[in-house]
Design a protein around this motif. Structure first.
Motif: not given
Length: 197
Positions: A139-147, A162-168, A173-181
């Motif tokens: 699994e890789i979690c990436i901030r949606p802004e990190n093109a 999907g998205i993990r809201p305010r994950f890391i 600040d707590w940032r959302d992350h998109a999850v890829f696997a």
């Protein structure tokens, strides 16, 4: 898990090798030199305690990574380009039993970015963990802004989950992350082979 003497994983000019205590000074220098480039994507302490990466010795961090590797919960690599260290990649949160999964994270020096180095490094690490070490899911979690990181998982065929809201806590600040696997059976010939295919 991180057996001493494991050979370097390699494809073309890109290599991955297990981190060593002697890498601490080079990692510290790379982090300091790439301060502005890396800062928007770095984990921060939600308690407000902040030590600027690269401003202090990396020896304690490397010792911590090696201890986690010895415990079997992590595999810390350095990324090399033509034999020269240009970044770091860690497979962490390794869980065995019925799950057999892990998370993958990385950073790369600005000078090596945009040349496929990280893409190849992620593919090498994923293949190593799924096929040589016996994990089932990466699994890789990436901030949606990190093109740039989003392009890596897209090129390698990681599935969006999907998205993990305010994950890391990142950059203050707590940032959302998109999850890829990826699961092992999704890439029977390996991630690198499919990418190059």
């Amino acid at each position: 898990m991180a057996a001493p003497g494991q050979p370097e994983l390699r494809h073309g000019r890109v290599g991955l090798r297990l981190i060593r205590r002697s890498d601490a000074r080079t990692l510290q220098r790379l982090l300091a030199e790439n301060r502005d480039w890396l800062e928007p994507w770095e984990a921060t302490n939600p308690d407000g305690l902040r030590q600027v990466p690269g401003s202090a010795s990396m020896r304690p961090a490397v010792a911590w990574m090696l201890a986690n590797a010895k415990a079997g919960t992590s595999v810390p690599f350095v990324i090399t380009l033509d034999g020269r260290m240009v970044g770091q990649l860690t497979v962490s949160g390794i869980t065995w039993g019925a799950l057999r999964a892990a998370n993958l994270g990385y950073w790369i020096a600005e000078e090596a970015a945009g040349h496929g180095v990280t893409t190849v490094a992620v593919a090498l690490a994923t293949d190593d963990l799924l096929f040589r070490r016996g994990l089932h899911r990466m699994e890789i979690c990436i901030r949606p802004e990190n093109a740039a990181s989003l392009r890596i998982v897209e090129k390698l065929g990681f599935r969006p989950e999907g998205i993990r809201p305010r994950f890391i806590h990142i950059d203050g600040d707590w940032r959302d992350h998109a999850v890829f696997a990826l699961n092992r059976e999704e890439v029977p010939g390996g991630v690198l082979r499919r990418f190059l295919g």
